[in-house]
Design a protein around this motif. Structure first.
Motif, mmCIF file in Angstrom:
data_model
loop_
_atom_site.group_PDB
_atom_site.id
_atom_site.type_symbol
_atom_site.label_atom_id
_atom_site.label_comp_id
_atom_site.label_asym_id
_atom_site.label_seq_id
_atom_site.Cartn_x
_atom_site.Cartn_y
_atom_site.Cartn_z
ATOM 1 N N SER A 58 52.761 23.976 17.257
ATOM 2 C CA SER A 58 53.459 24.958 18.090
ATOM 3 C C SER A 58 52.490 25.433 19.159
ATOM 4 C CB SER A 58 53.919 26.148 17.243
ATOM 5 O OG SER A 58 54.915 25.743 16.332
ATOM 6 N N ILE A 60 53.397 27.336 22.065
ATOM 7 C CA ILE A 60 53.771 28.703 22.416
ATOM 8 C C ILE A 60 54.907 29.067 21.481
ATOM 9 C CG2 ILE A 60 54.666 30.232 24.212
ATOM 10 C CD1 ILE A 60 53.603 28.139 26.268
ATOM 11 N N LEU A 61 54.761 30.144 20.750
ATOM 12 C CA LEU A 61 55.794 30.507 19.791
ATOM 13 C C LEU A 61 56.070 31.994 19.873
ATOM 14 C CD1 LEU A 61 57.632 29.508 17.555
ATOM 15 C CD2 LEU A 61 55.799 29.903 15.945
ATOM 16 N N SER A 62 57.300 32.316 20.218
ATOM 17 C CA SER A 62 57.743 33.699 20.252
ATOM 18 C C SER A 62 59.078 33.764 19.538
ATOM 19 C CB SER A 62 57.887 34.178 21.707
ATOM 20 O OG SER A 62 58.522 35.427 21.743
ATOM 21 N N GLY A 67 59.793 29.222 22.929
ATOM 22 C CA GLY A 67 58.443 28.690 23.010
ATOM 23 C C GLY A 67 58.416 27.218 23.322
ATOM 24 N N LYS A 68 57.291 26.583 22.934
ATOM 25 C CA LYS A 68 57.082 25.169 23.211
ATOM 26 C C LYS A 68 56.357 24.527 22.040
ATOM 27 C CE LYS A 68 54.990 22.095 26.651
ATOM 28 N NZ LYS A 68 54.294 22.011 27.947
#
Length: 125
Positions: A58, A60-62, A67-68
């Motif tokens: 992961s 970018i995780l929000s 995210g990405k």
């Protein structure tokens, strides 16, 4: 002997991945332009498939805004220590929305070719 260190490049993405490194040390380094992130083995997901081992992280995780994620397939490569083998594989990234994303969009997937080098190395303990 099975390869345990992989360097991959493609579509502006560079990855350095070492299997079996000491827990807590970075096992995967990801770079895309100015964005860089490192991951320990505990932060990396691996799945054995008929196409090779799928490795994913992961980036970018929000929970609320999305995210990405990024992944790639690793073939099984048997190589003598000190030798290098070149291979081609696929990288995949996914951009996804979270429940608070405005506007909420479906996931966007991108697949791209990556060229890799595999080695069998002694990992630090």
């Amino acid at each position: 002997m099975a390869a345990n260190r992989f360097t991959l490049k493609g579509s502006g993405v560079e990855v350095d991945y070492t299997i079996g490194i000491t827990p807590g040390l970075p096992a995967l380094l990801y770079k895309e332009g100015a964005f860089q992130k490192s991951f320990t083995e505990a932060e990396i997901t691996t799945e054995d498939t008929g196409l090779g081992q799928l490795v994913s992280v992961s980036l970018i995780l929000s929970i609320d805004t999305g995210g990405k994620r990024f992944g790639f397939f690793l073939p099984f490569i048997d190589i003598a220590r000190g030798q290098t083998a070149t291979f081609h594989t696929i990288g995949i990234d996914e951009m996804f929305s979270g429940p608070d994303s405005v506007p909420h969009r479906p996931s966007r997937w991108r697949c791209f070719e990556m060229t890799g080098e595999a080695q069998s190395v002694i990992v630090p303990l």
